[in-house]
Design a protein around this motif. Structure first.
Motif, PDB file in Angstrom:
ATOM      1  N   VAL A 276       0.889  -1.140   0.158  1.00 42.07           N
ATOM      2  CA  VAL A 276       0.061   0.163  -0.184  1.00 42.07           C
ATOM      3  C   VAL A 276       0.777   1.188   0.149  1.00 42.07           C
ATOM      4  CG1 VAL A 276      -1.672   1.259   1.292  1.00 42.07           C
ATOM      5  CG2 VAL A 276      -1.989  -1.268   1.201  1.00 42.07           C
ATOM      6  N   ARG A 277       1.976   1.351   0.770  1.00 39.64           N
ATOM      7  CA  ARG A 277       2.843   2.437   1.050  1.00 39.64           C
ATOM      8  C   ARG A 277       3.473   2.528  -0.338  1.00 39.64           C
ATOM      9  NH1 ARG A 277       4.148  -0.280   6.009  1.00 39.64           N
ATOM     10  NH2 ARG A 277       6.051  -0.632   5.512  1.00 39.64           N
ATOM     11  N   GLN A 278       3.858   1.426  -0.993  1.00 46.45           N
ATOM     12  CA  GLN A 278       4.442   1.710  -2.319  1.00 46.45           C
ATOM     13  C   GLN A 278       3.600   2.434  -3.502  1.00 46.45           C
ATOM     14  OE1 GLN A 278       6.075  -2.250  -3.238  1.00 46.45           O
ATOM     15  NE2 GLN A 278       7.766  -2.215  -1.794  1.00 46.45           N
ATOM     16  N   ALA A 279       2.342   1.884  -3.334  1.00 47.94           N
ATOM     17  CA  ALA A 279       1.108   2.161  -3.966  1.00 47.94           C
ATOM     18  C   ALA A 279       0.986   3.907  -4.065  1.00 47.94           C
ATOM     19  CB  ALA A 279       0.038   1.653  -3.911  1.00 47.94           C
ATOM     20  N   LEU A 280       0.937   4.285  -2.680  1.00 53.34           N
ATOM     21  CA  LEU A 280       0.829   5.902  -2.590  1.00 53.34           C
ATOM     22  C   LEU A 280       2.036   6.355  -3.208  1.00 53.34           C
ATOM     23  CD1 LEU A 280      -0.173   5.954   1.256  1.00 53.34           C
ATOM     24  CD2 LEU A 280      -1.730   5.782  -1.062  1.00 53.34           C
ATOM     25  N   ASN A 281       3.103   5.874  -3.192  1.00 58.27           N
ATOM     26  CA  ASN A 281       4.473   6.634  -3.819  1.00 58.27           C
ATOM     27  C   ASN A 281       4.182   6.687  -5.193  1.00 58.27           C
ATOM     28  OD1 ASN A 281       6.685   7.460  -1.848  1.00 58.27           O
ATOM     29  ND2 ASN A 281       6.279   5.637  -1.198  1.00 58.27           N
ATOM     30  N   TYR A 282       3.917   5.661  -5.892  1.00 60.82           N
ATOM     31  CA  TYR A 282       3.337   5.601  -7.270  1.00 60.82           C
ATOM     32  C   TYR A 282       2.452   6.601  -7.810  1.00 60.82           C
ATOM     33  CZ  TYR A 282       6.633   1.804  -8.022  1.00 60.82           C
ATOM     34  OH  TYR A 282       7.852   1.012  -8.057  1.00 60.82           O
ATOM     35  N   ALA A 283       1.442   6.778  -6.780  1.00 64.28           N
ATOM     36  CA  ALA A 283       0.383   7.571  -7.086  1.00 64.28           C
ATOM     37  C   ALA A 283       0.498   8.845  -6.986  1.00 64.28           C
ATOM     38  CB  ALA A 283      -0.979   7.188  -6.204  1.00 64.28           C
ATOM     39  N   VAL A 284       1.642   9.461  -6.431  1.00 60.90           N
ATOM     40  CA  VAL A 284       1.706  10.827  -6.233  1.00 60.90           C
ATOM     41  C   VAL A 284       2.553  11.339  -7.465  1.00 60.90           C
ATOM     42  CG1 VAL A 284       2.543  12.715  -4.940  1.00 60.90           C
ATOM     43  CG2 VAL A 284       1.334  10.990  -3.882  1.00 60.90           C
TER      44      VAL A 284
END
Lengths: 505, 305
Positions: A276-284
């Motif tokens: 999830v935390r990696q996903a947030l990094n890709y989403a910004v």
């Protein structure tokens, strides 16, 4: 004729106080709080003190350091020999020697009267004068950061302070630096004049004046009318005005400060899952935020460090690309195909457009189905809540300026999880816990071999990359407004050193 | 009379105690200053040490008791930012603030009173409409906007006046106008309504009937009576002037206490904020007392018992 003359005189008198030919006027937001160079906490004060005093080691604009008032050599893991440069005198004629340096250490290490910089010298257990210009310094444990810390040793005079006392000294400073203290009218101006006998060469600028101007738009107005030469914290919105004035221009430098969002990964919520935390990094979309919210004044970065800092690794610090599809896929893998919601905090007015950046992040996360609810607070209560772990949000935006230029002051200070037995208990944001990471950063604190330390930090960063404890955003750029007549380049550590500057026309 | 003054002085003490308590309570509710005094990476132990050194680890009532006892001795403690006595720091900056407030007030009286009289005498004409529209604007324009506009026009475009700082009389003009505008408008409106009421009164009609010139009637007979509420408002506006100084001093980098306390609040510099609040409360209480006494002198009908 007389009337015309009178009119002319009147008009001249009515002009604002122009920065005169050989005077450099620097406007900062606030006044210095003291002129004791080791008893303050703020950049505006440090900037004034740096003209009057010299430090033992000097920080170069690229983040490296060089011997300045003296040199240190490691005799073994715990002992250092310090050699003081000869022939240097304070502005009052007092000579710089080993006794003076010892006085400086004693003053910093006096437990009854702690100074704000004392914290940098806590590991020192003994200081012994071994010759007129040599000392032996002993530390309680191996200190790879010993020399780094000597850049905080701004040297003050012994006799003068012993005679006049600390309080008088803090208002009437005497140092060895390129500029001598003339007067300080509180909240109005600090006036310094060139020390013609400066040991490192005669300063090119004769007079330096610091003026505190709290209101940003008033600083800009002063700059474009030639009232001041250098202003700090120029807002991105004002860059066009300054560049269009014909008088001054904006100059920027990537700073040592990274901006990021800390995620509270403890507990069982979605943020607990590294995917999830990696996903947030890709989403910004860092690039878009920098371009549209910061006027281009940032450099995307994919780790807690930046290129100035020892331990930085280009590959491991490469920014996470903006990839909403990958973010969605990672969220689905983690079991949140429809996203989730969490709360995010942000200060307002502490960092360059901080609140707007947080708002942009909220908007971008919404595109991958993650709902972030933003709560904005005033800085002083915000930081207190963070330090006391009473912050009510699941994530919060904050910045970190690593003034020691060494990974220790970021990786250990912010991320160490306290898992090593017998080691320190915690660090500031130790929400993310990785025992391997802890082992590496703790070991790096006691290894004096810099190549080996670098290897340790590389391993530590590998864990950070996978663990993604923060949403990594960008390295902030500092923006200065500078009169075109001034030859001067801003530095990453926010220091304005007039000795480096020159007035060209 | 003497008992009246004594009673009022006692009340001043109560007001100051109230203000001091409020300043203490609000600040302590807003959070611990220690977190701002040390760098973020200071150890929890260092924070505890500092907390103990300043006595912030004590129960609130102990801190409050100590605070009051020190207050009685005129001791507000040392500033957390600069390690100097808080009261000294505040008093040092009082001069510039009073200078600014004084010139702002002078500007307000010199412009406000004639404007009010003019509007009253020319009632129903375009002159009244214009004066009163300006007065309405003067009361509703935010201080910071006015300050920035004055900088833009007189500093940036015309280069007539310095933009910020202090040191010469020229530095005083823009901030004094900025801080005085609201008061100017209040005075103008009050003067206008007072003079209009007086112009309708019997003694003015008598004065006119005696054949006195219009100017004498307006200034000697109408204005003098209309002045009483104006004097009151001038006294009461001191509060507005001082609070306006916070913003004005920030915009113009004026070295006064208003801007100083703004930084102190954001840095949670308790001693400085407390000293400022108490000094301001004392000043306002005394000014109110003086205004009340001035009333006696202006209007012999008023008697305090």
């Amino acid at each position: 004729m007389r009337k015309i003359l009178f009119l002319l005189v009147f008009m001249l008198a009515a002009l604002p106080a122009w920065a005169a030919g050989d005077t450099l006027v620097i406007a900062q937001g606030v006044d210095a709080t003291t002129l004791d160079p080791v008893n303050h906490q703020e950049t505006p004060t440090a900037n004034v003190a740096a003209q009057i005093f010299d430090n033992f080691y000097r920080r170069l604009p690229n983040g490296q350091y060089e011997p300045w008032l003296g040199e240190a050599k490691a005799l073994n893991d715990l002992t250092w020999e310090l050699t003081v440069k000869q022939g240097i005198r304070f502005h009052n004629g007092e000579e710089l020697n080993a006794e003076v340096i010892k006085f400086n250490f004693d003053r910093l290490l006096n437990p009854d009267k702690p100074l704000k910089y004392s914290t940098y010298f806590k590991t020192i257990t003994n200081v012994e004068v071994t010759g007129p210009y040599t000392l032996k310094v002993t530390t309680s444990k191996p200190s790879p950061l010993f020399i780094t810390r000597l850049t905080y040793l701004w040297v003050v005079p012994k006799q003068y302070i012993e005679e006049k006392g600390d309080a008088y000294f803090a208002n009437h400073p005497v140092g060895t630096g390129p500029y001598k203290f003339v007067r300080w009218v509180k909240d109005e101006e600090i006036v310094l004049e060139a020390n013609e006998d400066y040991w490192a060469g005669k300063p090119k600028i004769k007079k330096v004046v610091f003026r505190p101007i709290p209101e940003a738009s008033s600083r800009v107005a002063e700059l474009v009318t030639g009232g001041v030469d250098i202003i700090t914290n120029l807002a991105p919105e004002a860059v066009a005005v300054v560049n269009g004035s014909g008088v001054a221009e904006a100059r920027t430098v990537p700073s040592i400060r990274n901006i990021f969002v800390v995620l509270d990964v403890k507990g069982e919520g979605p943020l607990h899952d590294p995917k999830v935390r990696q996903a947030l990094n890709y989403a910004v979309d860092k690039k878009s935020i920098i371009e549209h919210v910061l006027g281009g004044n940032g450099v995307p970065v994919g780790c807690p460090l930046n290129p100035y800092i020892f331990g930085y690794d280009e590959k491991l610090c490469e920014p996470f690309p903006y990839d909403p599809e990958k973010a969605k896929q990672l969220l689905a893998e983690a079991g949140y195909p429809d996203g989730f919601s969490f709360t995010m905090g942000s200060p307002s007015g502490r960092y360059l457009n901080d609140r707007q950046v947080a708002e942009a992040i909220v908007g971008q996360l919404a595109k991958v189905g993650v709902k972030a609810e933003l709560r904005v607070q005033e800085w002083s209560s915000y930081v207190s809540q963070i330090l006391e772990r009473k912050i009510p949000t699941d994530a919060w935006l904050i910045g970190w300026g690593n003034a020691q230029f060494d990974a220790d002051n970021t990786l250990f200070t912010l991320l160490y999880g306290g898992t090593v037995e017998g080691g320190p208990k915690r660090s500031i944001f130790d929400y993310w816990v990785d025992p391997e990471f802890d082992k590496y950063v703790l070991e790096a604190q006691t290894v004096v071999d810099q190549a080996k330390r670098k290897e340790l930090y590389k391993k530590a960063l590998e864990h950070v990359r996978v663990g993604a404890p923060w949403i990594f955003l960008y390295q902030q750029k500092d923006i200065y407004g500078v009169n075109k007549r001034v030859k001067w380049q801003p530095r990453p550590d926010e220091l304005i050193w007039a000795f480096d500057a020159e007035i060209v026309k | 009379m003497l008992t009246y003054i004594l009673r009022r002085l006692l009340l001043v003490l109560v007001v100051v105690w109230g203000a001091a308590t409020l300043a203490f309570g609000l600040l302590y509710l807003s959070g611990d200053p220690v977190n701002l005094m040390l760098p973020l990476d200071a150890s929890p132990e260092a924070r505890e040490e500092l907390r103990r050194a300043y006595g912030f680890d004590q129960p609130l009532y102990v801190q409050y008791g100590r605070y009051l006892i020190k207050l009685l001795h005129g001791d507000f403690g040392t500033s957390l930012r600069s390690q100097e006595p808080a009261l000294d720091l505040v008093l040092q900056r009082m001069g510039p603030t009073l200078t600014l407030a004084g010139w702002g007030l002078l500007f307000a009286v010199l412009v406000g009173v004639p404007a009010g009289v003019l509007a009253a005498v020319r009632k129903g004409t375009i002159v009244e409409l214009l004066t009163m529209t300006l007065a309405l604007l003067g009361q509703s324009i935010p201080v910071f906007w006015l300050g920035l506009m004055l900088i833009l026009i007189f500093g940036l475009k015309l280069h007539w006046l310095p933009i910020s700082g202090a040191g010469s009389w020229k530095h005083l003009i823009l901030p004094a106008i900025t801080v005085g505008t609201f008061v100017t408008a209040s005075i103008a409106r009050l003067t206008r309504s007072g003079v209009i009421a007086e112009l309708r009164s019997d003694h003015v009609r008598t004065a006119r009937a005696k054949g006195l010139p219009g100017r004498v009637v307006v200034y000697k007979h109408a204005l003098r009576n209309a002045a009483i509420p104006v004097v009151t408002i001038i006294g009461l506006q001191l509060g507005a002037l001082l609070s306006g100084a916070v913003i004005t001093e920030t915009i113009f980098a004026w070295p006064g206490v208003g801007r100083f306390v703004l930084i102190a609040v954001s840095q949670r510099d308790f001693p400085v904020v407390q000293a400022t609040v108490v000094v301001f409360a004392l000043m306002l209480a005394f000014v109110n007392l003086i205004v009340d006494l001035a009333y006696l002198w202006l209007d012999p009908r008023v008697r305090y018992a």
